[in-house]
Design an enzyme around this catalytic site. Structure first.
Site, PDB file in Angstrom:
ATOM      1  CB  SER A  15      -2.244   1.933  -6.204  1.00 44.53           C
ATOM      2  OG  SER A  15      -2.739   3.142  -6.750  1.00 44.53           O
ATOM      3  CG  HIS A  33      -1.937   4.081 -11.061  1.00 41.21           C
ATOM      4  ND1 HIS A  33      -2.175   3.052 -11.462  1.00 41.21           N
ATOM      5  CD2 HIS A  33      -1.974   4.354  -9.729  1.00 41.21           C
ATOM      6  CE1 HIS A  33      -2.854   2.382 -10.306  1.00 41.21           C
ATOM      7  NE2 HIS A  33      -2.637   2.969  -9.608  1.00 41.21           N
ATOM      8  CG  ASP A  48      -2.397   1.148 -14.117  1.00 40.39           C
ATOM      9  OD1 ASP A  48      -1.842   0.478 -13.310  1.00 40.39           O
ATOM     10  OD2 ASP A  48      -2.768   2.315 -14.127  1.00 40.39           O
TER      11      ASP A  48
END
Length: 141
Positions: free
Chosen positions: A32, A80, A105
């Protein structure tokens, strides 16, 4: 057989250093965040609370920082990037997204959920490429 206390003490110091260092390394489990880092890479992190030591304050993170947080939508910590900071009813909330994901997200993140921040040197994330694959394999990931 005589015990050499200096040698034993040296081994204990080395063991403590290795254990502390291991607590500051995270294995990347997904793609990701590509191309910043890849599955199987290891990132060096600083912790919001490590045995009572506060290596950074989650309330001081900024747009562009890569953080590890306890996600409400996933059963493991997520690594992230913060892409926006917003005020929601007087509370600072963070919009977080994987660099390789199409959308942020699914939920806002508050500072209490942020547990770690990936260390940077200059503008570069501190990454050890590929050596985390063994850990992924051992964990069945």
């Amino acid at each position: 057989m005589e015990i050499d206390f200096k040698e034993v003490a040296s081994y204990i110091v080395i063991l403590v250093i290795v254990l502390i260092a291991a607590q500051h390394l995270n294995v990347v489990v997904s793609g990701s965040m590509e191309p910043a880092f890849y599955r199987g890479d290891i990132v060096l992190v600083e912790k919001a609370d490590f045995l009572g030591l506060h290596e950074f304050d989650p309330k001081d993170v900024k747009v562009g920082d890569v953080v590890v947080y306890d996600a409400k939508w996933f059963n493991q910590p997520v690594i992230h990037r913060i892409i926006n900071i917003v005020d929601v009813n007087g509370t600072t909330m963070y919009v977080i997204k994987g660099d390789n994901n199409n959308a942020p997200d699914p939920y806002y993140v508050n500072a209490d959920q942020i547990t770690e921040k990936v260390v940077t040197l200059g503008d570069n994330l501190v990454i050890i490429p590929k050596i985390g694959y063994l850990s992924l394999w051992l964990r069945g990931l």
